[in-house]
Design a protein around this motif. Structure first.
Motif, mmCIF file in Angstrom:
data_model
loop_
_atom_site.group_PDB
_atom_site.id
_atom_site.type_symbol
_atom_site.label_atom_id
_atom_site.label_comp_id
_atom_site.label_asym_id
_atom_site.label_seq_id
_atom_site.Cartn_x
_atom_site.Cartn_y
_atom_site.Cartn_z
ATOM 1 N N PHE A 1 25.028 -8.429 54.680
ATOM 2 C CA PHE A 1 25.166 -9.855 54.398
ATOM 3 C C PHE A 1 26.615 -10.267 54.142
ATOM 4 C CE2 PHE A 1 20.626 -9.439 52.524
ATOM 5 C CZ PHE A 1 20.087 -9.427 53.798
ATOM 6 N N ILE A 2 27.529 -9.312 54.035
ATOM 7 C CA ILE A 2 28.941 -9.681 53.904
ATOM 8 C C ILE A 2 29.480 -10.224 55.224
ATOM 9 C CG2 ILE A 2 29.363 -7.996 52.061
ATOM 10 C CD1 ILE A 2 30.979 -6.349 54.133
ATOM 11 N N CYS A 3 28.752 -9.992 56.334
ATOM 12 C CA CYS A 3 29.155 -10.523 57.641
ATOM 13 C C CYS A 3 28.476 -11.876 57.850
ATOM 14 C CB CYS A 3 28.750 -9.580 58.770
ATOM 15 S SG CYS A 3 29.500 -7.947 58.651
ATOM 16 N N PRO A 4 29.250 -12.930 58.154
ATOM 17 C CA PRO A 4 28.662 -14.270 58.308
ATOM 18 C C PRO A 4 27.513 -14.319 59.306
ATOM 19 C CG PRO A 4 31.067 -14.400 58.339
ATOM 20 C CD PRO A 4 30.715 -12.946 58.325
ATOM 21 N N GLU A 5 27.580 -13.504 60.377
ATOM 22 C CA GLU A 5 26.534 -13.544 61.401
ATOM 23 C C GLU A 5 25.194 -12.972 60.931
ATOM 24 O OE1 GLU A 5 29.086 -9.857 62.561
ATOM 25 O OE2 GLU A 5 29.321 -11.748 61.469
ATOM 26 N N PHE A 6 25.201 -12.242 59.806
ATOM 27 C CA PHE A 6 23.956 -11.691 59.268
ATOM 28 C C PHE A 6 23.493 -12.413 57.998
ATOM 29 C CE2 PHE A 6 25.841 -7.712 61.235
ATOM 30 C CZ PHE A 6 25.060 -7.797 62.384
ATOM 31 N N ARG A 7 24.355 -13.286 57.460
ATOM 32 C CA ARG A 7 24.059 -13.918 56.162
ATOM 33 C C ARG A 7 22.788 -14.767 56.185
ATOM 34 N NH1 ARG A 7 22.461 -16.459 52.651
ATOM 35 N NH2 ARG A 7 23.402 -17.009 50.643
ATOM 36 N N HIS A 8 22.408 -15.315 57.364
ATOM 37 C CA HIS A 8 21.211 -16.158 57.430
ATOM 38 C C HIS A 8 19.944 -15.402 57.019
ATOM 39 C CE1 HIS A 8 20.991 -14.060 61.325
ATOM 40 N NE2 HIS A 8 19.689 -14.275 61.258
ATOM 41 N N LEU A 9 19.996 -14.068 57.113
ATOM 42 C CA LEU A 9 18.837 -13.260 56.722
ATOM 43 C C LEU A 9 18.582 -13.316 55.213
ATOM 44 C CD1 LEU A 9 19.611 -10.195 59.016
ATOM 45 C CD2 LEU A 9 17.676 -11.756 59.281
ATOM 46 N N LEU A 10 19.571 -13.790 54.467
ATOM 47 C CA LEU A 10 19.435 -13.916 53.009
ATOM 48 C C LEU A 10 19.055 -15.344 52.593
ATOM 49 C CD1 LEU A 10 19.735 -12.401 50.292
ATOM 50 C CD2 LEU A 10 22.175 -12.912 50.343
ATOM 51 N N ASN A 11 18.942 -16.253 53.547
ATOM 52 C CA ASN A 11 18.568 -17.634 53.210
ATOM 53 C C ASN A 11 17.221 -17.646 52.481
ATOM 54 O OD1 ASN A 11 20.858 -18.520 54.446
ATOM 55 N ND2 ASN A 11 19.871 -19.263 56.305
ATOM 56 N N GLY A 12 17.180 -18.358 51.364
ATOM 57 C CA GLY A 12 15.983 -18.377 50.522
ATOM 58 C C GLY A 12 16.189 -17.609 49.233
ATOM 59 N N VAL A 13 17.326 -16.895 49.126
ATOM 60 C CA VAL A 13 17.612 -16.147 47.895
ATOM 61 C C VAL A 13 17.719 -17.093 46.699
ATOM 62 C CG1 VAL A 13 20.141 -16.194 48.154
ATOM 63 C CG2 VAL A 13 19.066 -14.327 46.889
ATOM 64 N N GLU A 14 18.015 -18.368 46.982
ATOM 65 C CA GLU A 14 18.149 -19.345 45.894
ATOM 66 C C GLU A 14 16.851 -19.521 45.107
ATOM 67 O OE1 GLU A 14 17.525 -21.640 49.816
ATOM 68 O OE2 GLU A 14 18.701 -19.922 49.118
ATOM 69 N N PHE A 15 15.720 -19.135 45.691
ATOM 70 C CA PHE A 15 14.431 -19.245 44.985
ATOM 71 C C PHE A 15 14.151 -18.028 44.096
ATOM 72 C CE2 PHE A 15 13.737 -21.681 48.979
ATOM 73 C CZ PHE A 15 13.485 -22.920 48.420
ATOM 74 N N ALA A 16 14.919 -16.960 44.273
ATOM 75 C CA ALA A 16 14.632 -15.691 43.586
ATOM 76 C C ALA A 16 15.092 -15.703 42.135
ATOM 77 C CB ALA A 16 15.289 -14.540 44.326
#
Length: 313
Positions: A212-227
């Motif tokens: 997730f440190i790479c911008p192109e993979f960061r979308h896989l962490l979208n939704g972490v704001e609910f955790a």
């Protein structure tokens, strides 16, 4: 010896290591502090807080997970993702018991414990089931779809059935990068359900999280704001040798509220000032090594760009 660093080793996950990390581990052994409290070695605590904020910013974690200067959240280094899951489950258990008892004072702790249920994907790591076993609560698998991910409708179906049976759902572990096939649970569907139902959502990204440190993979962490809590292992992919499992919580009071004990021999003058952190309240063991040195050395030597290049390669 099984050589995890050999190019011919194809089992488990890639082991991470680098010269600065090994050097930092030697320095940690040489200094030899046991950082159970701030007073036991202020630098050991302070550097860890700063390094977890650095790492959190690298993967663009929401501000609530960072300690900053006035934040309610923060990060801590655990020994493994298994510990992070267990800590989260135990904190969620305590929080739920207190909430239910405030709503229904007639229920005893034993009554509530017998009705608590945790949830995870049928693809989740066995450590989640083990955490429930240690925590003395029921756990149920939620069926994954044809991409081996959990979607919101599957979780909602199980929750509705269990609530109708008088059970109390309290904890859900979502996985980003499952052990069998590196599938990703659908956080954007699952998160709002957990928030609405008062269920602690923990995200286990043990293996995949470093990407997730790479911008192109960061979308896989979208939704972490609910955790409520999030964890990944720099010791799997990020050039930091074992053990270094990074864990963040939105509200550190949820952890300290579950594990805080203050015997006389561990008390110190600054502990109630609100200015210092005592990491013994954030973990299972009392003692802890100066593990943040490994992160500091690696982040300073390689930098964000160097680590991104390593991940891509």
């Amino acid at each position: 010896v099984t050589h995890w660093h050999s190019p011919y080793f194809f089992a488990y996950f890639p082991a991470a290591s680098s010269f600065p990390a090994l050097l930092a581990d030697m320095l940690c052994g040489g200094i030899g502090c046991v950082g159970f409290s701030w007073a036991a070695s202020p630098a050991c605590t302070e550097l860890e807080t700063v390094m977890l904020d650095w790492l959190g910013k690298m993967i663009n974690l929401p501000e609530e997970f960072l300690a900053g200067k006035d934040g309610q959240g923060g990060g801590v280094i655990q020994g493994s993702a298994s510990e992070a899951t267990l800590i989260s489950l135990l904190a969620a258990r305590t929080k739920t018991i207190r909430r239910v008892q405030s709503e229904k004072p007639e229920l005893t702790e034993a009554d509530i414990m017998g009705r608590l249920v945790a949830y995870a994907s049928d693809q989740a790591h066995s450590s989640v089931e083990r955490a429930a076993l240690i925590g003395g609560v029921k756990i149920k698998n939620v069926s994954s779809d044809d991409t081996f991910s959990i979607c919101g409708s599957a979780l909602k179906k199980v929750l509705d059935e269990d609530k109708a049976s008088g059970l109390i759902p309290f904890f859900f572990c979502a996985t980003l990068g499952t052990t069998p096939c590196c599938s990703f649970d659908k956080l954007l569907e699952l998160g709002p359900i957990c928030n609405k139902e008062n269920i602690w959502m923990h995200i286990d990204a043990a293996y995949a999280g470093s990407a997730f440190i790479c911008p192109e993979f960061r979308h896989l962490l979208n939704g972490v704001e609910f955790a409520d809590s999030f964890n990944f292992n720099p010791h799997k992919w990020l050039l930091v040798n074992f053990d270094c499992s990074a864990m963040w919580v939105k509200k550190r009071s949820d952890l300290t509220g579950a594990f805080k004990l203050e015997p006389l021999y561990l008390q110190h003058h600054h502990q109630e000032s609100g200015l210092v952190t005592d990491y013994r309240h954030w973990q299972i063991p009392l003692g802890r090594r100066f593990r943040s040195l490994k992160l500091w050395f690696v982040l300073r030597i390689y930098g964000v760009r160097g680590l991104q290049e390593h991940i891509r390669k």
